[in-house]
Write a protein that holds these residues in place. Sequence first.
Motif, PDB file in Angstrom:
ATOM      1  N   GLY A  27      -4.386  32.544 -42.070  1.00 60.32           N
ATOM      2  CA  GLY A  27      -2.905  32.276 -42.115  1.00 60.32           C
ATOM      3  C   GLY A  27      -2.217  32.758 -40.615  1.00 60.32           C
ATOM      4  O   GLY A  27      -1.347  31.762 -40.151  1.00 60.32           O
ATOM      5  N   GLY A  31      -0.706  30.100 -37.988  1.00 64.69           N
ATOM      6  CA  GLY A  31       0.499  30.142 -37.477  1.00 64.69           C
ATOM      7  C   GLY A  31       0.709  30.423 -36.057  1.00 64.69           C
ATOM      8  O   GLY A  31       1.562  29.555 -35.395  1.00 64.69           O
ATOM      9  N   SER A  34      -0.361  27.284 -33.793  1.00 66.83           N
ATOM     10  CA  SER A  34       0.690  26.095 -34.156  1.00 66.83           C
ATOM     11  C   SER A  34       1.705  26.510 -33.205  1.00 66.83           C
ATOM     12  O   SER A  34       2.109  25.549 -32.436  1.00 66.83           O
ATOM     13  CB  SER A  34       0.995  26.075 -35.564  1.00 66.83           C
ATOM     14  OG  SER A  34      -0.054  25.954 -36.111  1.00 66.83           O
ATOM     15  N   VAL A  35       2.296  27.734 -33.141  1.00 65.47           N
ATOM     16  CA  VAL A  35       3.399  28.199 -32.152  1.00 65.47           C
ATOM     17  C   VAL A  35       3.082  27.973 -30.872  1.00 65.47           C
ATOM     18  O   VAL A  35       3.848  27.407 -29.923  1.00 65.47           O
ATOM     19  CB  VAL A  35       3.933  29.517 -32.593  1.00 65.47           C
ATOM     20  CG1 VAL A  35       4.849  30.071 -31.595  1.00 65.47           C
ATOM     21  CG2 VAL A  35       4.520  29.655 -33.907  1.00 65.47           C
ATOM     22  N   SER A 284       8.707  25.025 -33.402  1.00 62.50           N
ATOM     23  CA  SER A 284       7.991  26.179 -33.422  1.00 62.50           C
ATOM     24  C   SER A 284       8.296  26.992 -34.711  1.00 62.50           C
ATOM     25  O   SER A 284       7.613  27.876 -35.261  1.00 62.50           O
ATOM     26  CB  SER A 284       8.509  27.281 -32.296  1.00 62.50           C
ATOM     27  OG  SER A 284       7.981  26.519 -31.145  1.00 62.50           O
ATOM     28  N   ALA A 287       6.564  25.964 -37.527  1.00 63.17           N
ATOM     29  CA  ALA A 287       5.058  26.282 -37.602  1.00 63.17           C
ATOM     30  C   ALA A 287       5.015  28.024 -37.935  1.00 63.17           C
ATOM     31  O   ALA A 287       4.104  28.236 -38.527  1.00 63.17           O
ATOM     32  CB  ALA A 287       4.578  26.095 -36.175  1.00 63.17           C
ATOM     33  N   ALA A 288       6.132  28.581 -37.522  1.00 66.71           N
ATOM     34  CA  ALA A 288       5.957  29.971 -37.743  1.00 66.71           C
ATOM     35  C   ALA A 288       6.095  30.398 -39.346  1.00 66.71           C
ATOM     36  O   ALA A 288       5.876  31.443 -39.735  1.00 66.71           O
ATOM     37  CB  ALA A 288       7.199  30.725 -37.036  1.00 66.71           C
ATOM     38  N   ILE A 289       6.512  29.300 -40.092  1.00 65.55           N
ATOM     39  CA  ILE A 289       6.431  29.639 -41.563  1.00 65.55           C
ATOM     40  C   ILE A 289       4.928  30.002 -41.890  1.00 65.55           C
ATOM     41  O   ILE A 289       5.096  30.918 -42.927  1.00 65.55           O
ATOM     42  CB  ILE A 289       7.002  28.386 -42.173  1.00 65.55           C
ATOM     43  CG1 ILE A 289       8.457  28.211 -42.008  1.00 65.55           C
ATOM     44  CG2 ILE A 289       6.649  28.633 -43.848  1.00 65.55           C
ATOM     45  CD1 ILE A 289       8.941  26.894 -42.421  1.00 65.55           C
ATOM     46  N   SER A 290       4.100  29.364 -41.290  1.00 67.24           N
ATOM     47  CA  SER A 290       2.819  30.049 -41.758  1.00 67.24           C
ATOM     48  C   SER A 290       2.458  31.234 -41.666  1.00 67.24           C
ATOM     49  O   SER A 290       1.378  31.696 -42.218  1.00 67.24           O
ATOM     50  CB  SER A 290       1.590  28.811 -41.122  1.00 67.24           C
ATOM     51  OG  SER A 290       1.879  28.864 -39.552  1.00 67.24           O
ATOM     52  N   LEU A 291       3.069  31.984 -40.563  1.00 63.79           N
ATOM     53  CA  LEU A 291       2.738  33.444 -40.315  1.00 63.79           C
ATOM     54  C   LEU A 291       3.477  34.009 -41.594  1.00 63.79           C
ATOM     55  O   LEU A 291       2.896  35.005 -41.701  1.00 63.79           O
ATOM     56  CB  LEU A 291       3.778  33.587 -38.929  1.00 63.79           C
ATOM     57  CG  LEU A 291       3.238  33.274 -37.442  1.00 63.79           C
ATOM     58  CD1 LEU A 291       4.159  33.590 -36.627  1.00 63.79           C
ATOM     59  CD2 LEU A 291       1.915  33.989 -37.501  1.00 63.79           C
ATOM     60  N   SER A 378       2.556  38.531 -34.109  1.00 65.36           N
ATOM     61  CA  SER A 378       1.396  39.032 -34.897  1.00 65.36           C
ATOM     62  C   SER A 378       1.567  40.581 -35.205  1.00 65.36           C
ATOM     63  O   SER A 378       1.203  40.893 -36.325  1.00 65.36           O
ATOM     64  CB  SER A 378       0.072  38.716 -34.154  1.00 65.36           C
ATOM     65  OG  SER A 378       0.122  39.287 -32.908  1.00 65.36           O
TER      66      SER A 378
END
Length: 405
Positions: A27, A31, A34-35, A284, A287-291, A378
């Motif tokens: 995950g 994330g 993608s970002v 972005s 995409a950060a939601i996947s983080l 991260s």
Amino acid sequence: MFFAEIFKISIKSIFSNKLRAFLTMLGIIIGISSVITIMSLGQGGQKAILGEFEKIGVNIFDIRLKNDIQISQNDYFTIKDAEHLKDRIDKIKAATPIFQTTGIVKTEKITRRAFIISGNADLSSISNISILYGRFLNQKDIIYNRNVALIDSQSAKKLFGYTDCVGKTINIGTISSMQSATIIGVFDGEGMQSLSMLTGGQSIVTVIMPITLAQKIFGERFYINQIRVLVYKTEQLDFAQASSKRIIGLMHHNLSSDKYKTEGFINWMEQFNKILGIFTAIMSSIAAISLIVGGIGVMNIMLVSVTERTREIGIRKALGARRKDILVQFLIESLIISLIGGIIGMGLGVLLASIIGPRLNITPVISLSTVLIAFVFSSAVGIFFGMYPANKASKLDPIQALRYE
């Protein structure tokens, strides 16, 4: 328990179950990559747009008729208006009336749809068009009302089989009104591909012609609602815009000048830049939601790890490990998983941007700030989502932990 020993234990614990650790990182990897990809392509897109504006020049503005008011025939610009502005305002380097429309181009064997741009000799310096063969329009073409035209290099090859078609004749106009014109120049149409469309599988030909020829071809359909102006220096824009609007108003007997407006290229550049920046930020953020999903995965696995290692925690506490030592150990494990996932994600993001960018004619921009944002993200995910499992592990009662089976 020393920090080096805690770190060694954390690494050993993570790599004791490699598959589970990798799936936990997945995950974070998705994330971060993608970002990085979106931000790199977004910044590359902004740079490309700025580069195109710089090629044209930011010291350019248009004078147009307003759309929200009633307009009479007398309000439309004339061919001579651009010359009058150039003569009366010393800050103006070049000015051209512009008439744009669609039409038809014919050779002996081929018929194509055409996008037609017409102006005077100043259109060359204002548009910054690169001539590959022949020449651009000159003042004599306008004065003597010559039937001449330029076409883009891609269309020249499709119409004639080769690009250097200077001297060839084409028919330009509409179904009801056509004029023959001699090709005097072929220009690089690479920068004008955004004007091209596909109609029945046939790409549109871009044609540049004298505005006097356009007037002859289109007759009643011909009207000028735009004058493009180039000033010597960017700081002269405000003065030239205000003066141009006032002079045009006087020439068309509109003393208040309320029917005309000016639009500067520098404003368009800022708006494009702002819009693209907002779009990149939104994408972005999505995409950060996947983080966050990845962070929940980290927390879940760390809670499982705490349960699995309850007895181990009890033994360590019985041997003298403090609550702080246990807290730091599990927090470091969480942080290491997130950082390794972040590093892999950064590498993958750079790779994806490098692959996707050329396909979109964009050179990705991998800035230090983008890498730092990814690193901080991260790290924050590891600390935030690792805090609860680490705290839970540190609060375990050593007696109860030793009894746990």
